[in-house]
Design a protein around this motif. Sequence first.
Motif, PDB file in Angstrom:
ATOM      1  N   PHE A 105       0.826  -1.201   0.000  1.00 47.12           N
ATOM      2  CA  PHE A 105       0.000   0.000   0.000  1.00 47.12           C
ATOM      3  C   PHE A 105       0.863   1.255   0.000  1.00 47.12           C
ATOM      4  N   GLN A 106       1.894   1.275   0.839  1.00 47.64           N
ATOM      5  CA  GLN A 106       2.736   2.462   0.904  1.00 47.64           C
ATOM      6  C   GLN A 106       3.485   2.679  -0.409  1.00 47.64           C
ATOM      7  N   HIS A 107       3.901   1.587  -1.049  1.00 42.57           N
ATOM      8  CA  HIS A 107       4.546   1.707  -2.357  1.00 42.57           C
ATOM      9  C   HIS A 107       3.582   2.316  -3.369  1.00 42.57           C
ATOM     10  N   ARG A 108       2.341   1.880  -3.332  1.00 47.17           N
ATOM     11  CA  ARG A 108       1.324   2.415  -4.239  1.00 47.17           C
ATOM     12  C   ARG A 108       1.066   3.886  -3.957  1.00 47.17           C
ATOM     13  N   THR A 109       1.043   4.260  -2.684  1.00 45.58           N
ATOM     14  CA  THR A 109       0.830   5.668  -2.316  1.00 45.58           C
ATOM     15  C   THR A 109       1.939   6.539  -2.883  1.00 45.58           C
ATOM     16  N   ARG A 110       3.187   6.079  -2.763  1.00 42.39           N
ATOM     17  CA  ARG A 110       4.314   6.868  -3.275  1.00 42.39           C
ATOM     18  C   ARG A 110       4.251   7.007  -4.795  1.00 42.39           C
ATOM     19  N   ALA A 111       3.830   5.938  -5.474  1.00 42.03           N
ATOM     20  CA  ALA A 111       3.713   6.000  -6.934  1.00 42.03           C
ATOM     21  C   ALA A 111       2.639   6.992  -7.353  1.00 42.03           C
ATOM     22  N   ARG A 112       1.511   7.004  -6.644  1.00 38.67           N
ATOM     23  CA  ARG A 112       0.429   7.943  -6.966  1.00 38.67           C
ATOM     24  C   ARG A 112       0.873   9.388  -6.719  1.00 38.67           C
ATOM     25  N   LEU A 113       1.703   9.599  -5.695  1.00 42.39           N
ATOM     26  CA  LEU A 113       2.203  10.942  -5.432  1.00 42.39           C
ATOM     27  C   LEU A 113       3.089  11.432  -6.571  1.00 42.39           C
ATOM     28  N   ASP A 114       3.953  10.557  -7.057  1.00 42.84           N
ATOM     29  CA  ASP A 114       4.817  10.931  -8.182  1.00 42.84           C
ATOM     30  C   ASP A 114       3.973  11.336  -9.384  1.00 42.84           C
ATOM     31  N   GLU A 115       2.921  10.571  -9.665  1.00 45.06           N
ATOM     32  CA  GLU A 115       2.040  10.892 -10.793  1.00 45.06           C
ATOM     33  C   GLU A 115       1.347  12.232 -10.572  1.00 45.06           C
ATOM     34  N   LEU A 116       0.862  12.451  -9.343  1.00 50.18           N
ATOM     35  CA  LEU A 116       0.135  13.684  -9.041  1.00 50.18           C
ATOM     36  C   LEU A 116       1.018  14.908  -9.251  1.00 50.18           C
ATOM     37  N   ILE A 117       2.233  14.882  -8.720  1.00 48.28           N
ATOM     38  CA  ILE A 117       3.129  16.037  -8.841  1.00 48.28           C
ATOM     39  C   ILE A 117       3.516  16.263 -10.296  1.00 48.28           C
ATOM     40  N   ALA A 118       3.754  15.171 -11.032  1.00 45.85           N
ATOM     41  CA  ALA A 118       4.137  15.306 -12.440  1.00 45.85           C
ATOM     42  C   ALA A 118       3.042  15.966 -13.258  1.00 45.85           C
ATOM     43  N   VAL A 119       1.802  15.584 -12.997  1.00 45.68           N
ATOM     44  CA  VAL A 119       0.694  16.155 -13.766  1.00 45.68           C
ATOM     45  C   VAL A 119       0.468  17.615 -13.386  1.00 45.68           C
ATOM     46  N   ILE A 120       0.522  17.919 -12.096  1.00 44.50           N
ATOM     47  CA  ILE A 120       0.273  19.290 -11.647  1.00 44.50           C
ATOM     48  C   ILE A 120       1.353  20.234 -12.166  1.00 44.50           C
ATOM     49  N   SER A 121       2.581  19.757 -12.313  1.00 44.35           N
ATOM     50  CA  SER A 121       3.684  20.628 -12.720  1.00 44.35           C
ATOM     51  C   SER A 121       3.444  21.260 -14.079  1.00 44.35           C
ATOM     52  N   ASN A 122       2.650  20.626 -14.932  1.00 46.63           N
ATOM     53  CA  ASN A 122       2.393  21.147 -16.273  1.00 46.63           C
ATOM     54  C   ASN A 122       0.991  21.721 -16.436  1.00 46.63           C
ATOM     55  N   SER A 123       0.319  21.992 -15.335  1.00 48.22           N
ATOM     56  CA  SER A 123      -1.067  22.457 -15.393  1.00 48.22           C
ATOM     57  C   SER A 123      -1.143  23.964 -15.192  1.00 48.22           C
ATOM     58  N   PRO A 124      -2.086  24.615 -15.867  1.00 53.97           N
ATOM     59  CA  PRO A 124      -2.209  26.080 -15.740  1.00 53.97           C
ATOM     60  C   PRO A 124      -2.921  26.481 -14.457  1.00 53.97           C
ATOM     61  N   VAL A 125      -2.753  27.730 -14.089  1.00 48.64           N
ATOM     62  CA  VAL A 125      -3.429  28.303 -12.929  1.00 48.64           C
ATOM     63  C   VAL A 125      -4.925  28.391 -13.211  1.00 48.64           C
ATOM     64  N   VAL A 126      -5.720  28.147 -12.193  1.00 48.64           N
ATOM     65  CA  VAL A 126      -7.174  28.226 -12.328  1.00 48.64           C
ATOM     66  C   VAL A 126      -7.611  29.686 -12.322  1.00 48.64           C
ATOM     67  N   SER A 127      -8.519  30.016 -13.211  1.00 46.83           N
ATOM     68  CA  SER A 127      -9.061  31.380 -13.269  1.00 46.83           C
ATOM     69  C   SER A 127     -10.323  31.453 -12.427  1.00 46.83           C
ATOM     70  N   LEU A 128     -10.391  32.448 -11.530  1.00 44.31           N
ATOM     71  CA  LEU A 128     -11.556  32.616 -10.664  1.00 44.31           C
ATOM     72  C   LEU A 128     -11.755  34.090 -10.376  1.00 44.31           C
ATOM     73  N   ASP A 129     -12.953  34.575 -10.628  1.00 47.00           N
ATOM     74  CA  ASP A 129     -13.297  35.966 -10.344  1.00 47.00           C
ATOM     75  C   ASP A 129     -13.143  36.225  -8.847  1.00 47.00           C
ATOM     76  N   PRO A 130     -12.276  37.158  -8.439  1.00 49.87           N
ATOM     77  CA  PRO A 130     -12.066  37.398  -6.998  1.00 49.87           C
ATOM     78  C   PRO A 130     -13.344  37.734  -6.245  1.00 49.87           C
ATOM     79  N   SER A 131     -14.317  38.344  -6.924  1.00 52.11           N
ATOM     80  CA  SER A 131     -15.555  38.724  -6.235  1.00 52.11           C
ATOM     81  C   SER A 131     -16.383  37.513  -5.827  1.00 52.11           C
ATOM     82  N   LEU A 132     -16.077  36.329  -6.391  1.00 49.56           N
ATOM     83  CA  LEU A 132     -16.833  35.125  -6.070  1.00 49.56           C
ATOM     84  C   LEU A 132     -16.276  34.385  -4.860  1.00 49.56           C
TER      85      LEU A 132
END
Length: 794
Positions: free
Chosen positions: A618-645
């Motif tokens: 389980f811990q090995h699987r958790t570490r693998a999922r973390l690597d995938e998560l960080i890799a995907v987020i590193s190439n993702s754009p910032v979310v646009s959100l109206d500050p008034s909301l």
Amino acid sequence: MSPPSSGRTLFFFEKPSAMRQLQRFFHSPNTVCVAAEGHLLSAEEPGSIRPEWKPWRFDTLPIVLATIPVSYGTNRSGQSHEPKIAAIRQALSGVERVIIATDPGREGSMIAWEVLEHLGWRGRVDRLKLGALDDVSIRRAFAALAKEPSSGERDYAAYLEALCRQYEDYHLGLNGTRAISLRLRPPAFREPWRFGGVQTPTLAILTDLEERIRSFVPQDFFKVALHLGTQSGAELILWHAPKERIFDVEIAETIRTAAVTWSGPLTVEHKDVRRAPPRLFSKDTLARRCAKRFGWDPQHTAGIAQDLYDQGYLSYPRTESEYLPEGQAADATTVIVAIATVLTDLHSLIARDHVPVIRRGIKGHYVKDPGEHHAIVPLRKVPERSRLSADQFQLWELVAKAYLAAHLPDGIDARTSVTAEVRTPIGPKRFAVSGNVIRAPGWRTVYGSETELEADAVPGKARREGEAMSARLPVVNDGEGASAVTADIATAMTEPPRRITRGELPVVMGRLIDQVDDPMVKRALENPVNPNEPKGLGTAATRDTILPKLLKSRYITLSNGKDPAIEVTEVGLAFITAVRRVFPAYGDPVGRATFEAELAEIGRAKTRAEAIQRADAFQHRTRARLDELIAVISNSPVVSLDPSLIPYGQADNQPPTSAMLSFAVSLAERKGVKLPRGCKSSISVCRAFLDTHAGPRAPQNDGVSQPGQQRVPSAAMLSYARGLAEQRGITCPTEIETNFDACRRFLDAHASQPRQRTPEPSSGGARGNKPAEREKRRDRGGEMPGKATTRRRA
């Protein structure tokens, strides 16, 4: 720490109160007792492990540890638990056997095992599972302990499951929150975008419901009323309101036209309908009932139930089951008699020769295997009203009445239904009306006029339309002739799904199966190990902690009312959209429930070796999922959100600092725009205006400078410094363009000076003080908090 052959036994309790309950059973001088105060060890923060992990920097992610280092925790007074652990170390000296007697759940197991592991204990360990703290239950627990020589091995598996839950929660909260906050979070939202393995899919459930509610378009539908007169002179109204609603008014008119000329015999049916008592309480259903009845927060309900368990008045409260084991059926008479000594107004319901009704099977209350812990029930030991607080007695009374009702006869209603079949050009149509008369109240006498008789609706679903009922039906005989007096069309409107309430959320998390309609998905959520407890999110012990986290992150808000409804904010909607874009698995509640079921397999291992093997995987699987998560987020754009909301937080109710407001006025004048409403009274509105019009921040390596690297000021700070220089008629030092500290010193020196009038109409001014300027710097150029949220789950 190897044990000697002394024959001495140490009992490890979770609380001193539980220890006192059992000490009266110990007479041997070879028995030693110790008690914790919850978790004595706490997970280390990343910055205390490695200094470079303290700042929030994307290039340090993922932060992954083979094991989570722990340190001494503190009690509610802030005192270290180090002396208590030292005392346990001393007590273990000369002990041959340890019996863990903490609360019977994964978290209770972890409280003891983590200390034993920390101290290096290598001796024999057994597990005493105390489902309740009355004398009979304690003796039964010791009898069960004697029959299970491998109880310690199985409990170690439960400990490893809790440890794996903590491992995943720690790493997901740490890495996911930092990565999403640094890369995806809208610039106008200044708090971390908190991420978690359970809270994120829970928010996804609420988000899906929110989108269904917002996109819901009400539709008119039609019912046809047939007004009849019978041969005996009676008058009544029958309705055609099929389950498949009529949305076409022309179809309704066709049926009405046929009905208005109808005459013929009526079909009258009389039958008795049995009303079985409701199920007993699990932790989640008890929280829902207390929210609906008393307006209590689920965490408040959990705390009261735990207090009553500690005092020996209720069984173990952190349970997911609504059933009792068949072996406890013999206890019913004794418990009911004890209840009647307290609830004296119900004494008349229990005759001297009363025999409790025992209902077996999943439609009753007793089953062969109710799960790890059975339903919450009262015990032989009953409280005195004067010894309990008002809330404690209300909860005990609620549980006691449910137990008493479960052992009383069914209620019986005499039901009369009157129907007529009308031939129409589009086929025969059924018109009907029914009425009920209580023949025998049965278990309902426990509640009197209370609204306990109503079945709880499924959270998040639209209310079902019941069959047409009449408060009182006239006397009509089967086959009696009748003819239409008139017929008309009634128009109704479809309703959107109901919002899930605060008290319902734990039930929704535990019974995710009720939220899906796809038969294949429902099958995937079934639990073959225990069909009574389908797969869900989190555990009974932790579900009520999720809502405060979502509120803190401003992902949701609560409406008014006793049991307020939950509404997802624009921030919550944007967060889930971002998560599903970069890593859909973390926004999938059904997938997470399946994942949790696999995690639970660790706790079901029969040997220590098997549990360790599953935990490592389980811990090995958790570490693998973390690597995938960080890799995907590193190439993702910032979310646009109206500050008034962005919804207000608790700190947003205060006015902006004078420096912030002066800067906003200056910007509005230079850009020829109006200040938004509330800018002068709300720091949140003012901050949103500055975020929109002051320009982007200067890049600063994720907001944190490297050691020895010079930090540059933000664009907002530079703009404000130039405006101040213009107002004061002075020249900006060149070093403020590249040196954050120099820019800050310039602002501190000049923002608090009186404004000098100049002929320039666009020159703004600022009146403030150094604390105000520091507040502005935190708002416009400060660093992100450096602590990760690490909470235990069990």
